[in-house]
Motif scaffolding. Structure first.
Motif, short mmCIF file in Angstrom:
data_model
loop_
_atom_site.label_atom_id
_atom_site.label_comp_id
_atom_site.label_asym_id
_atom_site.label_seq_id
_atom_site.Cartn_x
_atom_site.Cartn_y
_atom_site.Cartn_z
N LEU A 200 0.84 -1.19 0.00
CA LEU A 200 0.00 0.00 0.00
C LEU A 200 0.88 1.24 0.00
O LEU A 200 1.78 1.36 0.83
CB LEU A 200 -0.89 0.01 1.24
N LEU A 201 0.60 2.13 -0.94
CA LEU A 201 1.39 3.36 -1.03
C LEU A 201 0.74 4.49 -0.24
O LEU A 201 1.27 5.58 -0.13
CB LEU A 201 1.58 3.76 -2.50
N SER A 202 -0.47 4.23 0.29
CA SER A 202 -1.15 5.21 1.16
C SER A 202 -1.46 4.48 2.47
O SER A 202 -1.13 3.31 2.64
CB SER A 202 -2.44 5.68 0.51
N ASP A 203 -2.13 5.20 3.39
CA ASP A 203 -2.46 4.55 4.67
C ASP A 203 -3.63 3.59 4.54
O ASP A 203 -4.00 2.90 5.50
CB ASP A 203 -2.70 5.58 5.77
N GLY A 204 -4.24 3.54 3.35
CA GLY A 204 -5.27 2.55 3.07
C GLY A 204 -6.64 2.87 3.64
O GLY A 204 -7.56 2.05 3.58
N ARG A 205 -6.82 4.08 4.17
CA ARG A 205 -8.12 4.40 4.76
C ARG A 205 -9.11 4.98 3.76
O ARG A 205 -10.30 5.08 4.05
CB ARG A 205 -7.95 5.43 5.89
N ALA A 206 -8.64 5.41 2.60
CA ALA A 206 -9.52 6.05 1.61
C ALA A 206 -10.59 5.06 1.14
O ALA A 206 -10.31 3.88 0.94
CB ALA A 206 -8.70 6.53 0.41
N ALA A 267 7.07 3.16 2.09
CA ALA A 267 7.71 4.21 2.88
C ALA A 267 6.88 5.49 2.78
O ALA A 267 6.47 5.89 1.69
CB ALA A 267 9.11 4.46 2.33
N GLY A 268 6.62 6.11 3.91
CA GLY A 268 5.91 7.39 3.94
C GLY A 268 4.45 7.29 3.57
O GLY A 268 3.84 8.28 3.17
N ALA A 269 3.86 6.08 3.69
CA ALA A 269 2.45 5.92 3.33
C ALA A 269 1.58 6.89 4.13
O ALA A 269 1.57 6.84 5.35
CB ALA A 269 2.01 4.47 3.58
N ALA A 270 0.88 7.75 3.42
CA ALA A 270 0.08 8.79 4.08
C ALA A 270 -1.35 8.71 3.59
O ALA A 270 -1.68 7.88 2.73
CB ALA A 270 0.68 10.16 3.77
N ALA A 271 -2.19 9.57 4.10
CA ALA A 271 -3.60 9.57 3.69
C ALA A 271 -3.71 9.96 2.22
O ALA A 271 -2.93 10.78 1.73
CB ALA A 271 -4.39 10.52 4.57
N ASP A 272 -4.66 9.36 1.52
CA ASP A 272 -4.97 9.73 0.13
C ASP A 272 -6.24 10.58 0.21
O ASP A 272 -7.26 10.13 0.72
CB ASP A 272 -5.22 8.44 -0.67
#
Ligand SMILES: NC(=O)c1ccc[n+]([C@@H]2O[C@H](COP(=O)([O-])OP(=O)(O)OC[C@H]3O[C@@H](n4cnc5c(N)ncnc54)[C@H](O)[C@@H]3O)[C@@H](O)[C@H]2O)c1
Length: 350
Positions: A200-206, A267-272
Protein backbone atom coordinates in the motif's frame (compact mmCIF):
# COMPACT_ATOMS: atom_id res chain seq x y z
CA UNK A 1 -27.60 -1.28 -34.02
CA UNK A 2 -24.33 0.01 -35.48
CA UNK A 3 -22.35 1.40 -32.53
CA UNK A 4 -19.14 3.41 -32.65
CA UNK A 5 -16.98 2.42 -29.67
CA UNK A 6 -14.08 4.81 -29.15
CA UNK A 7 -11.15 3.64 -27.02
CA UNK A 8 -12.00 0.07 -27.98
CA UNK A 9 -8.31 -0.91 -27.93
CA UNK A 10 -7.83 -0.05 -24.25
CA UNK A 11 -8.61 -1.88 -21.01
CA UNK A 12 -12.41 -1.62 -20.84
CA UNK A 13 -12.98 -1.45 -24.61
CA UNK A 14 -12.63 -5.20 -25.32
CA UNK A 15 -15.23 -6.01 -22.64
CA UNK A 16 -17.65 -3.45 -24.09
CA UNK A 17 -17.06 -4.75 -27.61
CA UNK A 18 -17.71 -8.34 -26.57
CA UNK A 19 -20.87 -7.39 -24.64
CA UNK A 20 -22.34 -5.34 -27.52
CA UNK A 21 -21.55 -7.92 -30.15
CA UNK A 22 -23.06 -10.68 -28.03
CA UNK A 23 -26.23 -8.54 -27.89
CA UNK A 24 -26.30 -8.44 -31.70
CA UNK A 25 -24.86 -4.97 -32.27
CA UNK A 26 -22.30 -4.14 -34.92
CA UNK A 27 -19.24 -2.45 -33.47
CA UNK A 28 -17.06 0.10 -35.23
CA UNK A 29 -13.89 0.63 -33.21
CA UNK A 30 -12.18 4.03 -33.09
CA UNK A 31 -8.82 4.31 -31.36
CA UNK A 32 -5.41 5.85 -31.88
CA UNK A 33 -3.87 2.75 -30.26
CA UNK A 34 -1.40 4.16 -27.74
CA UNK A 35 -1.20 0.79 -25.98
CA UNK A 36 -0.72 -1.47 -28.99
CA UNK A 37 1.65 -3.82 -27.13
CA UNK A 38 -0.41 -3.99 -24.00
CA UNK A 39 -1.68 -7.55 -24.26
CA UNK A 40 -1.13 -9.89 -21.33
CA UNK A 41 -0.91 -12.87 -23.62
CA UNK A 42 -0.31 -11.56 -27.11
CA UNK A 43 -1.92 -14.14 -29.33
CA UNK A 44 -4.23 -16.36 -27.29
CA UNK A 45 -6.45 -13.66 -25.87
CA UNK A 46 -6.34 -11.22 -28.72
CA UNK A 47 -10.03 -10.63 -29.36
CA UNK A 48 -10.49 -7.10 -30.61
CA UNK A 49 -13.35 -8.55 -32.64
CA UNK A 50 -14.87 -5.43 -34.17
CA UNK A 51 -16.78 -5.22 -37.43
CA UNK A 52 -14.64 -2.29 -38.54
CA UNK A 53 -11.63 -0.53 -37.01
CA UNK A 54 -10.80 3.15 -37.44
CA UNK A 55 -7.27 3.99 -36.29
CA UNK A 56 -7.63 7.68 -35.60
CA UNK A 57 -7.26 10.33 -32.98
CA UNK A 58 -10.60 11.49 -31.55
CA UNK A 59 -9.43 15.07 -32.05
CA UNK A 60 -9.50 14.36 -35.79
CA UNK A 61 -12.91 12.69 -35.97
CA UNK A 62 -14.91 13.72 -39.01
CA UNK A 63 -18.47 13.43 -40.24
CA UNK A 64 -17.56 10.43 -42.42
CA UNK A 65 -16.58 8.44 -39.31
CA UNK A 66 -20.16 8.65 -38.09
CA UNK A 67 -21.81 7.57 -41.33
CA UNK A 68 -24.37 4.87 -40.61
CA UNK A 69 -23.63 4.94 -36.87
CA UNK A 70 -26.71 4.88 -34.63
CA UNK A 71 -25.08 5.28 -31.22
CA UNK A 72 -21.70 6.04 -29.67
CA UNK A 73 -20.00 4.57 -26.61
CA UNK A 74 -17.17 6.99 -25.91
CA UNK A 75 -14.32 5.49 -23.89
CA UNK A 76 -11.27 7.11 -25.54
CA UNK A 77 -9.45 9.36 -23.09
CA UNK A 78 -6.34 9.93 -21.08
CA UNK A 79 -7.73 7.58 -18.54
CA UNK A 80 -6.35 8.33 -15.10
CA UNK A 81 -4.98 11.02 -12.80
CA UNK A 82 -1.25 10.58 -13.58
CA UNK A 83 -1.70 10.75 -17.37
CA UNK A 84 -4.10 13.65 -16.89
CA UNK A 85 -1.39 15.61 -15.05
CA UNK A 86 1.15 15.24 -17.90
CA UNK A 87 -0.35 18.32 -19.50
CA UNK A 88 -3.70 19.49 -18.10
CA UNK A 89 -4.49 21.54 -21.22
CA UNK A 90 -3.97 18.47 -23.37
CA UNK A 91 -6.15 16.45 -21.03
CA UNK A 92 -8.90 19.01 -21.48
CA UNK A 93 -8.41 18.93 -25.26
CA UNK A 94 -8.69 15.14 -25.53
CA UNK A 95 -11.09 14.31 -22.70
CA UNK A 96 -13.41 17.28 -22.99
CA UNK A 97 -13.13 19.33 -26.18
CA UNK A 98 -12.73 16.34 -28.52
CA UNK A 99 -15.54 14.56 -26.69
CA UNK A 100 -17.96 17.44 -27.17
CA UNK A 101 -16.96 17.80 -30.80
CA UNK A 102 -17.48 14.09 -31.41
CA UNK A 103 -20.90 14.29 -29.79
CA UNK A 104 -21.79 17.21 -32.04
CA UNK A 105 -20.80 15.16 -35.09
CA UNK A 106 -22.81 12.22 -33.77
CA UNK A 107 -25.89 14.35 -33.26
CA UNK A 108 -25.56 15.83 -36.74
CA UNK A 109 -25.26 12.31 -38.17
CA UNK A 110 -28.54 11.30 -36.55
CA UNK A 111 -27.15 9.21 -33.68
CA UNK A 112 -29.70 8.96 -30.90
CA UNK A 113 -27.46 8.04 -27.95
CA UNK A 114 -24.03 9.07 -26.75
CA UNK A 115 -22.82 6.98 -23.81
CA UNK A 116 -19.98 8.84 -22.12
CA UNK A 117 -17.49 7.06 -19.84
CA UNK A 118 -17.36 9.44 -16.91
CA UNK A 119 -15.97 8.62 -13.49
CA UNK A 120 -16.87 8.55 -9.81
CA UNK A 121 -13.59 10.40 -9.28
CA UNK A 122 -15.50 13.61 -10.02
CA UNK A 123 -16.73 13.39 -6.40
CA UNK A 124 -13.08 13.77 -5.37
CA UNK A 125 -12.91 14.09 -1.62
CA UNK A 126 -16.45 13.14 -0.69
CA UNK A 127 -17.55 14.62 2.60
CA UNK A 128 -20.03 11.87 3.44
CA UNK A 129 -21.03 8.30 2.65
CA UNK A 130 -23.31 7.18 -0.19
CA UNK A 131 -22.72 10.08 -2.58
CA UNK A 132 -25.47 10.27 -5.17
CA UNK A 133 -25.59 11.69 -8.66
CA UNK A 134 -26.89 14.91 -7.05
CA UNK A 135 -23.93 15.25 -4.69
CA UNK A 136 -21.59 18.17 -5.32
CA UNK A 137 -18.55 17.61 -7.49
CA UNK A 138 -15.15 18.05 -5.94
CA UNK A 139 -12.70 17.14 -8.71
CA UNK A 140 -9.14 17.10 -7.40
CA UNK A 141 -7.22 16.47 -10.62
CA UNK A 142 -7.07 17.58 -14.25
CA UNK A 143 -8.53 14.17 -15.19
CA UNK A 144 -11.54 14.55 -12.91
CA UNK A 145 -12.08 18.17 -13.98
CA UNK A 146 -12.07 17.08 -17.65
CA UNK A 147 -14.91 14.64 -16.91
CA UNK A 148 -16.95 17.27 -15.02
CA UNK A 149 -16.57 19.77 -17.83
CA UNK A 150 -17.33 17.21 -20.56
CA UNK A 151 -20.54 16.17 -18.79
CA UNK A 152 -21.66 19.80 -18.52
CA UNK A 153 -21.01 20.55 -22.18
CA UNK A 154 -22.51 17.27 -23.43
CA UNK A 155 -25.68 18.00 -21.46
CA UNK A 156 -26.02 21.17 -23.53
CA UNK A 157 -26.27 19.07 -26.71
CA UNK A 158 -29.25 17.03 -25.51
CA UNK A 159 -32.40 17.46 -27.58
CA UNK A 160 -35.48 15.48 -28.54
CA UNK A 161 -33.49 13.19 -30.84
CA UNK A 162 -30.16 13.04 -29.04
CA UNK A 163 -29.57 11.63 -25.57
CA UNK A 164 -26.22 11.94 -23.84
CA UNK A 165 -25.82 9.48 -20.95
CA UNK A 166 -23.12 9.87 -18.31
CA UNK A 167 -21.88 6.61 -16.85
CA UNK A 168 -19.84 7.56 -13.79
CA UNK A 169 -17.85 4.39 -13.45
CA UNK A 170 -16.32 3.29 -10.19
CA UNK A 171 -12.66 2.25 -10.31
CA UNK A 172 -12.47 -0.67 -12.70
CA UNK A 173 -10.86 -4.04 -12.04
CA UNK A 174 -10.74 -7.47 -13.61
CA UNK A 175 -9.17 -9.33 -16.46
CA UNK A 176 -9.05 -7.85 -19.94
CA UNK A 177 -6.89 -8.86 -22.89
CA UNK A 178 -5.16 -5.53 -22.12
CA UNK A 179 -5.04 -5.27 -18.34
CA UNK A 180 -4.03 -2.13 -16.52
CA UNK A 181 -1.93 -2.46 -13.37
CA UNK A 182 -2.31 1.20 -12.43
CA UNK A 183 -5.79 0.46 -11.01
CA UNK A 184 -6.04 -0.41 -7.35
CA UNK A 185 -7.33 -4.01 -7.31
CA UNK A 186 -5.26 -5.11 -10.31
CA UNK A 187 -2.22 -3.37 -8.84
CA UNK A 188 -2.50 -4.92 -5.40
CA UNK A 189 -3.06 -8.38 -6.87
CA UNK A 190 -0.05 -7.96 -9.15
CA UNK A 191 2.15 -6.86 -6.23
CA UNK A 192 1.01 -9.86 -4.22
CA UNK A 193 1.64 -12.29 -7.06
CA UNK A 194 5.03 -10.98 -8.14
CA UNK A 195 6.47 -9.84 -4.76
CA UNK A 196 4.61 -11.80 -2.09
CA UNK A 197 3.53 -8.47 -0.64
CA UNK A 198 0.37 -6.42 -0.99
CA UNK A 199 2.02 -3.05 -1.00
CA UNK A 200 0.00 0.00 0.00
CA UNK A 201 1.39 3.36 -1.03
CA UNK A 202 -1.15 5.21 1.16
CA UNK A 203 -2.46 4.55 4.67
CA UNK A 204 -5.27 2.55 3.07
CA UNK A 205 -8.12 4.40 4.76
CA UNK A 206 -9.52 6.05 1.61
CA UNK A 207 -12.88 4.78 0.38
CA UNK A 208 -13.12 3.72 -3.23
CA UNK A 209 -16.00 2.04 -5.05
CA UNK A 210 -14.90 -0.59 -7.53
CA UNK A 211 -16.57 -2.29 -10.48
CA UNK A 212 -15.60 -5.12 -12.78
CA UNK A 213 -15.07 -4.18 -16.45
CA UNK A 214 -17.77 -6.67 -17.51
CA UNK A 215 -20.28 -4.88 -15.28
CA UNK A 216 -19.32 -1.57 -16.91
CA UNK A 217 -19.91 -3.24 -20.27
CA UNK A 218 -23.32 -4.42 -19.07
CA UNK A 219 -24.22 -0.83 -18.10
CA UNK A 220 -23.23 0.37 -21.58
CA UNK A 221 -25.41 -2.29 -23.22
CA UNK A 222 -28.41 -1.49 -21.04
CA UNK A 223 -28.02 2.27 -21.51
CA UNK A 224 -28.17 1.73 -25.28
CA UNK A 225 -31.34 -0.39 -25.02
CA UNK A 226 -33.29 1.43 -22.29
CA UNK A 227 -36.37 3.56 -23.02
CA UNK A 228 -35.36 7.14 -23.75
CA UNK A 229 -37.11 8.48 -20.65
CA UNK A 230 -35.01 6.28 -18.42
CA UNK A 231 -31.68 7.61 -19.60
CA UNK A 232 -32.11 10.92 -21.47
CA UNK A 233 -29.38 13.34 -20.34
CA UNK A 234 -28.96 11.41 -17.09
CA UNK A 235 -25.93 10.56 -14.98
CA UNK A 236 -25.56 7.16 -13.33
CA UNK A 237 -23.00 5.94 -10.87
CA UNK A 238 -21.94 2.52 -12.17
CA UNK A 239 -21.12 -0.07 -9.55
CA UNK A 240 -22.69 -1.69 -6.53
CA UNK A 241 -23.43 -0.43 -3.01
CA UNK A 242 -21.78 -3.57 -1.64
CA UNK A 243 -18.54 -2.83 -3.49
CA UNK A 244 -17.41 0.32 -1.69
CA UNK A 245 -14.18 -0.56 0.11
CA UNK A 246 -11.39 1.08 1.98
CA UNK A 247 -8.14 0.40 0.16
CA UNK A 248 -6.82 -1.60 3.13
CA UNK A 249 -9.89 -3.88 2.89
CA UNK A 250 -9.01 -4.54 -0.73
CA UNK A 251 -5.45 -5.34 0.32
CA UNK A 252 -6.71 -7.81 2.90
CA UNK A 253 -8.93 -9.37 0.23
CA UNK A 254 -5.91 -9.85 -2.01
CA UNK A 255 -3.83 -11.34 0.82
CA UNK A 256 -6.64 -13.82 1.46
CA UNK A 257 -6.46 -15.13 -2.11
CA UNK A 258 -2.77 -15.00 -3.06
CA UNK A 259 -0.88 -17.67 -1.12
CA UNK A 260 1.82 -16.31 1.18
CA UNK A 261 1.09 -12.64 0.46
CA UNK A 262 1.05 -10.17 3.34
CA UNK A 263 0.01 -6.52 3.54
CA UNK A 264 2.83 -3.96 3.88
CA UNK A 265 2.83 -0.17 3.83
CA UNK A 266 5.23 1.68 1.49
CA UNK A 267 7.71 4.21 2.88
CA UNK A 268 5.91 7.39 3.94
CA UNK A 269 2.45 5.92 3.33
CA UNK A 270 0.08 8.79 4.08
CA UNK A 271 -3.60 9.57 3.69
CA UNK A 272 -4.97 9.73 0.13
CA UNK A 273 -7.36 12.67 -0.17
CA UNK A 274 -9.16 11.02 -3.08
CA UNK A 275 -11.76 9.27 -0.98
CA UNK A 276 -15.39 8.72 -1.95
CA UNK A 277 -18.11 6.30 -0.95
CA UNK A 278 -20.87 6.12 -3.52
CA UNK A 279 -24.55 5.12 -3.81
CA UNK A 280 -25.53 2.99 -6.80
CA UNK A 281 -29.27 3.09 -6.20
CA UNK A 282 -30.15 5.21 -9.23
CA UNK A 283 -28.85 2.89 -11.92
CA UNK A 284 -30.89 0.03 -10.40
CA UNK A 285 -34.02 2.19 -10.48
CA UNK A 286 -33.62 3.41 -14.05
CA UNK A 287 -32.06 0.27 -15.55
CA UNK A 288 -33.79 -2.45 -13.48
CA UNK A 289 -31.98 -5.24 -15.30
CA UNK A 290 -28.62 -3.91 -14.18
CA UNK A 291 -27.05 -6.28 -11.72
CA UNK A 292 -23.36 -6.48 -11.01
CA UNK A 293 -22.12 -10.01 -11.56
CA UNK A 294 -18.70 -9.60 -9.98
CA UNK A 295 -17.37 -9.08 -6.47
CA UNK A 296 -13.94 -8.09 -5.21
CA UNK A 297 -13.13 -11.63 -4.06
CA UNK A 298 -14.16 -13.19 -7.36
CA UNK A 299 -12.26 -10.56 -9.33
CA UNK A 300 -9.07 -11.15 -7.35
CA UNK A 301 -9.38 -14.89 -7.98
CA UNK A 302 -9.85 -14.19 -11.71
CA UNK A 303 -6.69 -12.09 -11.81
CA UNK A 304 -4.69 -14.53 -9.71
CA UNK A 305 -5.66 -17.44 -11.98
CA UNK A 306 -4.62 -15.46 -15.07
CA UNK A 307 -1.30 -14.42 -13.53
CA UNK A 308 -0.57 -18.08 -12.72
CA UNK A 309 -1.50 -19.12 -16.27
CA UNK A 310 0.84 -16.61 -17.95
CA UNK A 311 3.54 -16.66 -15.25
CA UNK A 312 3.44 -12.88 -14.78
CA UNK A 313 6.93 -11.63 -13.85
CA UNK A 314 7.87 -8.72 -11.60
CA UNK A 315 9.49 -7.05 -14.61
CA UNK A 316 6.35 -7.29 -16.72
CA UNK A 317 4.20 -6.16 -13.84
CA UNK A 318 6.29 -3.03 -13.34
CA UNK A 319 6.84 -2.34 -17.05
CA UNK A 320 5.21 0.07 -19.45
CA UNK A 321 2.86 -2.42 -21.09
CA UNK A 322 0.30 -2.23 -18.31
CA UNK A 323 0.80 1.24 -16.84
CA UNK A 324 -0.68 4.04 -18.90
CA UNK A 325 1.66 6.83 -17.79
CA UNK A 326 4.80 4.75 -18.43
CA UNK A 327 3.71 3.90 -21.97
CA UNK A 328 2.84 7.51 -22.82
CA UNK A 329 6.19 8.71 -21.41
CA UNK A 330 7.93 6.04 -23.50
CA UNK A 331 6.15 7.20 -26.65
CA UNK A 332 7.16 10.79 -25.87
CA UNK A 333 10.79 9.93 -25.04
CA UNK A 334 11.22 7.84 -28.18
CA UNK A 335 9.57 10.67 -30.14
CA UNK A 336 6.95 8.39 -31.61
CA UNK A 337 4.39 10.96 -30.57
CA UNK A 338 4.84 14.72 -30.43
CA UNK A 339 4.19 16.82 -27.34
CA UNK A 340 0.48 16.87 -28.12
CA UNK A 341 0.44 13.05 -28.17
CA UNK A 342 -0.12 12.85 -31.90
CA UNK A 343 1.74 10.11 -33.76
CA UNK A 344 4.70 11.39 -35.72
CA UNK A 345 4.79 10.33 -39.32
CA UNK A 346 6.39 6.93 -39.75
CA UNK A 347 6.13 5.97 -36.07
CA UNK A 348 5.78 2.24 -36.31
CA UNK A 349 7.40 0.52 -33.37
CA UNK A 350 4.89 1.04 -30.64
N1 LIG B 1 -10.51 2.14 -15.76
C1 LIG B 1 -11.18 2.79 -14.83
O1 LIG B 1 -11.08 2.53 -13.61
C2 LIG B 1 -12.16 3.86 -15.22
C3 LIG B 1 -13.00 4.37 -14.23
C4 LIG B 1 -13.87 5.39 -14.58
C5 LIG B 1 -13.90 5.86 -15.87
N2 LIG B 1 -13.07 5.33 -16.81
C6 LIG B 1 -13.11 5.85 -18.16
O2 LIG B 1 -13.39 4.78 -19.05
C7 LIG B 1 -12.72 5.02 -20.30
C8 LIG B 1 -11.88 3.81 -20.69
O3 LIG B 1 -10.95 3.55 -19.63
P1 LIG B 1 -9.83 2.44 -19.81
O4 LIG B 1 -9.45 2.01 -18.43
O5 LIG B 1 -10.23 1.42 -20.81
O6 LIG B 1 -8.64 3.34 -20.39
P2 LIG B 1 -7.40 2.92 -21.35
O7 LIG B 1 -6.36 3.94 -21.15
O8 LIG B 1 -7.06 1.51 -21.13
O9 LIG B 1 -8.03 3.03 -22.80
C9 LIG B 1 -8.27 4.26 -23.42
C10 LIG B 1 -8.17 4.03 -24.93
O10 LIG B 1 -8.41 5.31 -25.55
C11 LIG B 1 -7.45 5.49 -26.56
N3 LIG B 1 -7.22 6.94 -26.70
C12 LIG B 1 -6.68 7.78 -25.80
N4 LIG B 1 -6.59 9.01 -26.32
C13 LIG B 1 -7.08 8.93 -27.59
C14 LIG B 1 -7.25 9.87 -28.64
N5 LIG B 1 -6.84 11.15 -28.52
N6 LIG B 1 -7.81 9.46 -29.81
C15 LIG B 1 -8.21 8.15 -29.96
N7 LIG B 1 -8.05 7.21 -29.00
C16 LIG B 1 -7.50 7.60 -27.83
C17 LIG B 1 -6.20 4.76 -26.11
O11 LIG B 1 -5.38 4.38 -27.21
C18 LIG B 1 -6.79 3.56 -25.38
O12 LIG B 1 -6.89 2.45 -26.23
C19 LIG B 1 -11.92 6.30 -20.12
O13 LIG B 1 -12.68 7.37 -20.62
C20 LIG B 1 -11.78 6.42 -18.63
O14 LIG B 1 -11.61 7.75 -18.23
C21 LIG B 1 -12.20 4.34 -16.51
Amino acid sequence: MRVLVTGNLGYIGPAVTAELRAAGHQVVGFDTDYYANGYLEPEAWRSDGVDQQLCKDVRDAGAADLAGVEAVVHLAALSNDPTGELDPALTAAINCQATVRLAGLARAAGCRRFIFASSCSIYGQGSRHALTEQSPFNPLTAYARSKVEAEAQLAGLADTGFSPVFLRNATAYGLSPKPRFDLVVNNLTGWAFTQGQVKLLSDGRAWRPIVHIEDIAQACRLALAAPRDAIHNQAFNVGSDAENYQVRQMAEGVAAVVPGARVVFGAGAAADNRTYHVSFAKIRRHLPQFETRWTLARGIRQLYTAFCAVGLTAEEFAGRKFTRLKQLLYLLETQQVDTTLRWRQGAASR
